[in-house]
Design an enzyme around this catalytic site. Structure first.
Site, PDB file in Angstrom:
ATOM      1  N   ASP A  67       0.811  -1.219   0.000  1.00  0.00           N
ATOM      2  CA  ASP A  67       0.000   0.000   0.000  1.00  0.00           C
ATOM      3  C   ASP A  67       0.844   1.268   0.000  1.00  0.00           C
ATOM      4  O   ASP A  67       2.064   1.229   0.212  1.00  0.00           O
ATOM      5  CB  ASP A  67      -0.950  -0.001   1.214  1.00  0.00           C
ATOM      6  N   ASP A 136      -7.432  -2.945  14.495  1.00  0.00           N
ATOM      7  CA  ASP A 136      -8.809  -3.279  14.104  1.00  0.00           C
ATOM      8  C   ASP A 136      -8.863  -4.505  13.196  1.00  0.00           C
ATOM      9  O   ASP A 136      -9.892  -4.798  12.608  1.00  0.00           O
ATOM     10  CB  ASP A 136      -9.469  -2.069  13.416  1.00  0.00           C
ATOM     11  N   HIS A 138      -7.060  -4.965  10.394  1.00  0.00           N
ATOM     12  CA  HIS A 138      -6.809  -4.764   8.958  1.00  0.00           C
ATOM     13  C   HIS A 138      -5.509  -5.419   8.507  1.00  0.00           C
ATOM     14  O   HIS A 138      -4.576  -5.589   9.293  1.00  0.00           O
ATOM     15  CB  HIS A 138      -6.858  -3.268   8.565  1.00  0.00           C
ATOM     16  N   GLU A 143      -9.545  -2.084   5.601  1.00  0.00           N
ATOM     17  CA  GLU A 143     -10.149  -1.818   6.901  1.00  0.00           C
ATOM     18  C   GLU A 143     -11.358  -2.729   7.112  1.00  0.00           C
ATOM     19  O   GLU A 143     -11.866  -3.320   6.150  1.00  0.00           O
ATOM     20  CB  GLU A 143     -10.585  -0.344   6.946  1.00  0.00           C
TER      21      GLU A 143
END
Ligand code: F6R
Length: 263
Positions: A67, A136, A138, A143
C-alpha cells in the site's frame, strides 16, 4: 494456519528473517510482497545484515508493496516509498526497477490498480507476502468491512488507523492522509505464502479475533484462516489473548524436533 509464538520481538524477527532467507536461497528470483509500519522494520534490518555479512543476494528479487498513502508525493518523508528506501531497498542490492509500490496519487487510479495487479501476475505471483496487522484487524489498508474478495483499489482509512499512524506524522492525526491505495484482501490471498508479524499487547485482541474468531469482513485478517500457507509469527505480548496458545507452542516445538531429526 501455523502460529509461531516467540518470547520477544527480537526472536520474532529472527524467525521471520530465516524463513525469507531460506526461501531466497532456494529461489533467487523470489517475489516478495512487502508491508510497511513499525512491525517489519526489524525484519528488514535483519535481511540487510544478512546481505552485508553473508552476501545474501537480492539482485533478482522482485517486490510489491501492499500500500501507499494517497495525496503525498513519493519523496515525502512519511510516504511508504521513502520508508522502503530507508529501511530496506537502500540497504540491499535490489534493483530499483524490480521494486513496485502503489502510486501516491488518485489520478487515473483505476487503471493504475489494474496494472499493479497485472504486474504481480506477470512476475509469477507473490511467493511470500509479509503482513502486519492493524489493531482493528486490517491487513494492508483493508479496513473492517472490506470485501474479502477485494482487489487493489483506493480505501478510506478508519479513525483508529489514522490515530495509530499519527506518530509518523509528528503526532498530528489530521496530517495523516485519509486514503490509501492498497492491494485487496483477494489480492493478498493469492500470495503463495503469507507471513503475518505481530508484536505487542496492542495487537493481542486483533490476533485473537483473526486466529480464533469467525471469518468476517469485520476482521479482514481472519480470512487468512482460509489461506493454505499462512504463518503468523507473534510475540508473547501479542499472543496473550489466544485460548490455544499452549497448543500452538506444542505444534511448533514438535515441528522443530522433527526438523532437527532430519525429517
Ligand atoms: C502497512 C500495512 C498495515 C500495517 C498495520 C500495522 O503497509 O500493510 O496493514 O501492517 O497497520 O502497522 P504497525 O506495524 O505499524 O503496527
Amino acid at each position: 494456519m501455523e502460529i509461531i509464538v516467540q518470547p520477544t520481538y527480537a526472536q520474532l524477527v529472527a524467525v521471520s528473517a530465516e524463513i525469507i532467507r531460506d526461501a531466497l536461497l532456494k529461489k533467487p528470483n523470489l517475489v516478495l510482497g512487502l508491508a510497511t509500519g513499525s512491525t517489519p522494520i526489524g525484519l528488514y534490518e535483519a535481511l540487510a545484515r544478512m546481505h552485508k555479512t553473508d552476501g545474501l543476494d537480492f539482485s533478482e528479487v522482485i517486490t510489491f508493496n501492499l500500500d501507499e498513502y494517497v495525496g503525498i508525493p513519493p519523496n515525502h518523508p512519511c510516504s511508504y516509498h521513502t520508508f522502503m528506501e530507508m529501511h530496506f531497498f537502500n540497504a540491499v542490492n535490489i534493483r530499483p526497477e524490480n521494486c513496485h509500490i502503489p502510486q501516491s496519487t488518485a489520478v487515473a487510479h483505476e487503471e493504475f490498480c489494474e496494472r499493479y495487479e497485472a504486474a504481480i501476475v506477470d512476475a509469477g505471483g507473490i511467493d511470500i507476502q509479509v503482513l502486519g496487522i492493524g489493531k482493528d484487524g486490517h491487513i494492508g489498508f483493508n479496513e473492517p468491512s472490506s470485501s474479502l474478495g477485494s482487489r487493489t483499489r483506493i480505501k478510506t482509512l478508519t479513525q483508529s488507523t489514522l490515530e495509530a499512524n499519527a506518530p509518523h506524522f509528528g503526532g498530528v492525526v489530521d496530517a495523516v492522509p485519509k486514503m490509501a491505495i492498497t492491494m485487496g484482501v483477494g489480492t493478498i490471498m493469492e500470495a503463495k505464502q503469507c507471513l503475518l508479524l505481530a508484536s505487542g499487547e496492542s495487537k493481542a485482541e486483533a490476533i485473537s479475533h483473526a486466529v480464533e474468531g469467525p471469518i468476517t469482513a469485520e476482521v479482514p485478517a481472519s480470512v487468512l484462516q482460509m489461506h493454505p500457507r499462512t504463518i503468523m509469527i507473534i510475540d508473547e505480548a501479542a499472543a496473550w489473548q489466544l485460548k490455544r496458545v499452549d497448543y500452538y507452542k506444542q505444534v511448533y516445538a514438535n515441528k522443530q524436533k522433527l526438523l532437527s531429526q532430519g525429517h
